[in-house]
Design an enzyme around this catalytic site. Structure first.
Site, PDB file in Angstrom:
ATOM      1  N   LYS A 188      30.811 -40.375  39.726  1.00 55.60           N
ATOM      2  CA  LYS A 188      29.565 -41.033  39.321  1.00 55.60           C
ATOM      3  C   LYS A 188      28.709 -40.051  38.542  1.00 55.60           C
ATOM      4  CE  LYS A 188      25.394 -41.624  40.832  1.00 55.60           C
ATOM      5  NZ  LYS A 188      24.677 -41.840  39.534  1.00 55.60           N
ATOM      6  N   GLY A 241      23.023 -31.602  42.334  1.00 54.32           N
ATOM      7  CA  GLY A 241      21.758 -32.270  42.061  1.00 54.32           C
ATOM      8  C   GLY A 241      20.640 -31.608  42.828  1.00 54.32           C
ATOM      9  N   THR A 243      17.935 -30.654  45.826  1.00 54.32           N
ATOM     10  CA  THR A 243      18.088 -30.371  47.244  1.00 54.32           C
ATOM     11  C   THR A 243      17.743 -31.595  48.081  1.00 54.32           C
ATOM     12  OG1 THR A 243      17.683 -28.012  46.945  1.00 54.32           O
ATOM     13  CG2 THR A 243      17.243 -28.911  49.126  1.00 54.32           C
ATOM     14  N   GLY A 246      20.610 -33.859  47.970  1.00 55.92           N
ATOM     15  CA  GLY A 246      21.689 -33.201  48.700  1.00 55.92           C
ATOM     16  C   GLY A 246      21.570 -33.422  50.199  1.00 55.92           C
ATOM     17  N   GLU A 263      25.995 -28.254  45.434  1.00 57.97           N
ATOM     18  CA  GLU A 263      25.378 -27.249  44.560  1.00 57.97           C
ATOM     19  C   GLU A 263      24.013 -27.805  44.201  1.00 57.97           C
ATOM     20  OE1 GLU A 263      23.633 -25.471  41.875  1.00 57.97           O
ATOM     21  OE2 GLU A 263      24.996 -26.541  40.535  1.00 57.97           O
ATOM     22  N   CYS A 297      19.446 -25.294  37.292  1.00 59.78           N
ATOM     23  CA  CYS A 297      19.276 -24.778  38.654  1.00 59.78           C
ATOM     24  C   CYS A 297      19.368 -23.262  38.697  1.00 59.78           C
ATOM     25  CB  CYS A 297      20.326 -25.392  39.582  1.00 59.78           C
ATOM     26  SG  CYS A 297      22.021 -25.109  39.057  1.00 59.78           S
ATOM     27  N   GLU A 395      11.078 -25.827  42.631  1.00 64.17           N
ATOM     28  CA  GLU A 395      11.859 -25.871  41.397  1.00 64.17           C
ATOM     29  C   GLU A 395      11.145 -26.744  40.370  1.00 64.17           C
ATOM     30  OE1 GLU A 395      16.585 -26.040  40.417  1.00 64.17           O
ATOM     31  OE2 GLU A 395      15.787 -27.611  41.697  1.00 64.17           O
TER      32      GLU A 395
END
Length: 502
Positions: A188, A241, A243, A246, A263, A297, A395
């Site tokens: 995806k 993607g 956090t 995730g 990741e 990232c 981020e």
């Protein structure tokens, strides 16, 4: 900062329509198409199928059937390797098409994307080599009556979920290794940047990958991603993607205890000592902060400078930042392209406003740019940043560089380690003892010494703490998509000590 004029006009006839790939067939969905508006030009450039739960379930079913009964897991490693090598050659043949799609859908500079495609080709070839090196173990040291064999088998069906910031490169860090191991997959891509992944589906068909081995379902996370991360017929998830997503992925995977590789985000420091080669560092600082418009990232978004050199370094970085070329991604001289969506641009700008409201100062940039097309952010340097500010801990995912200072080595390490992320870091000093000591104490998956954001297919990539779980690339990358099985074989007669016979 140099603003570039668009060299190429786009219009609505430029848009390309795509279908989904399920069980070897290119299919249309039942929902209205997803229209991708180019962040650089503000017009529709791609239309993707809006996949549904039903589409995701069909793709998983196809991958399950292909793994349980199909030829791919049962091929020799040499046969799978040959197909992966052919895929790499076909990627090279369509490199310009792939680069254009990523540039126009993600707003990435075309020259940068060409480099990413070249890097991805190398990864596919590396994965092909690892396919033939995958092996188990044997133990003939367990006594005369026992032989132990450890098999390494493909884990099964893998859901691969990729982000919008490196559409083709990141699928290349996952898919070829899963295929090399003998897995089948459902991919995806981001609904914002699906084009190059769908072209990859065409390439893999031409290379000889059997039907059902690679399925590509486009659509949103809540509609498609939720199925791919929770369905009981999926054995493993590989996700790149944010956090936050995730964590949701782990929660979904926990329902059936799937293996998960994540990741995630980063807030990566570059620690600079007074004896560093400042000319080399300044170049790396500008590159690390503004590469991919900071939507990376791995971005070097925190400069941690020794106080004795902070003023000089800030001045040099600001001066070089003035020469960064911002503009149309299709111009080969562009270095910083467009921001992915208007909403994300607002988020980046909000971080800058919040930082200045908390006492930081703008040494360069800070503005949203009006280029008469799309959405752009000026490369930005914030000084007077402290560790407690959001811009120093969260981020931003934009071309924003936060500058902090230190006096002692221990203080620099403390600042570097004080946040929730641990993806990468840089340390700059002519004293290699200093570099090595700091590198060993900074909690990050990659530490660069007197360089930044270098990489190779042979080097593992991943993070500590909330930057993720597991590693991609490197010589163990194929093993990540496998399970081990122990065969404990008895040789000769057997004595039952527990229930002795009369």
């Amino acid at each position: 900062m140099t603003v570039l004029v668009s060299p190429k006009a786009l219009n609505d006839t430029t848009a390309r329509d795509f279908k989904m790939l399920v069980d070897g067939q290119w299919l249309e969905g039942t929902a209205p198409l997803i229209e991708r508006v180019a962040p650089s030009h503000g017009i529709v450039v791609s239309r993707f199928q809006a996949g549904t739960k039903v589409d995701a379930e069909r793709a998983i079913s196809a991958a399950r059937k292909a793994f349980d009964n199909g030829p791919w897991p049962r091929m020799t490693a040499s046969e799978r390797s040959g197909i992966l090598l052919k895929a790499a050659d076909l990627i090279a043949a369509r490199a310009e098409e792939l680069a254009y799609l990523d540039a126009i859908e993600a707003g990435k500079p075309i020259s940068q994307v060409r480099g990413e495609i070249a890097g991805s080709i190398d990864i596919w070839r590396y994965a092909a080599a690892l396919a033939r090196d995958l092996h188990g173990e044997s133990y003939n040291t367990l006594g005369d009556g026992t032989l132990g064999v450890v098999l390494r088998e493909a884990i099964g069906v893998v859901s691969i979920i990729t982000p919008w910031n490196f559409p083709f490169l990141i699928v290349g860090q996952k898919l070829p290794f899963a295929l090399a191991a003998g897995c089948t997959t459902v991919v995806k891509p981001s609904e914002l940047t699906s084009g190059s992944t769908l072209v990859l589906g065409e390439i893999l068909q031409e290379a000889g990958v059997p039907a059902g081995v690679v399925n590509i379902v486009t659509g949103t996370g809540p509609e498609v991603g939720a199925v791919l991360t929770s369905h009981p017929d999926v054995d493993m998830i590989s996700f790149t993607g944010s956090t936050g997503v995730g964590k949701l992925t782990m929660k979904n995977a926990a329902q059936t205890l799937k293996k998960v590789s994540l990741e995630l985000g980063g807030k990566n420091p570059q620690i600079v000592f007074p004896d560093a080669d400042l000319e080399a560092f300044v170049d790396a600082a500008v590159f690390g902060a503004y590469f991919n418009a900071g939507e990376c990232c791995n971005a070097g978004s925190r400069l941690i400078l020794h106080k004795s050199i902070a003023g000089d370094v800030i001045s040099r970085v600001a001066e070089l930042s003035k020469r960064v070329r911002v503009g149309d991604p299709l111009d080969p001289t562009t270095q910083v392209g467009a921001i992915i969506t208007p909403q994300h641009l607002d988020k980046i700008s909000g971080y800058v406003t919040g930082a200045t409201g908390s006492g930081a100062s703008i040494a360069h940039g800070g503005d949203v740019l009006d280029l008469g097309m799309g959405q752009y952010m000026a490369p930005t340097i914030l000084t007077g940043v402290t560790s407690g500010m959001a811009v120093a801990r969260e981020e931003v995912f934009g071309p924003v560089l936060s500058v902090l200072t230190f006096e002692t080595t221990a203080e620099a390490i403390e600042i570097a380690n004080s946040i929730d992320y641990g993806l990468s870091a840089g340390v700059w000093s002519r004293d290699f003892d200093t570099c090595l000591m700091v590198g060993r104490k900074v909690r990050a998956g990659t530490v660069w010494m007197n360089t930044f954001m270098d990489g190779a297919s042979e080097l593992p990539f991943g993070g500590y703490k909330q930057s993720g779980l597991g590693r991609e690339l490197g010589r163990h990358a194929v093993e990540d998509y496998t399970e081990t099985k122990t065969l404990n074989m008895h040789i000769g007669g057997r004595t039952n000590w527990w229930m002795p016979r009369a």
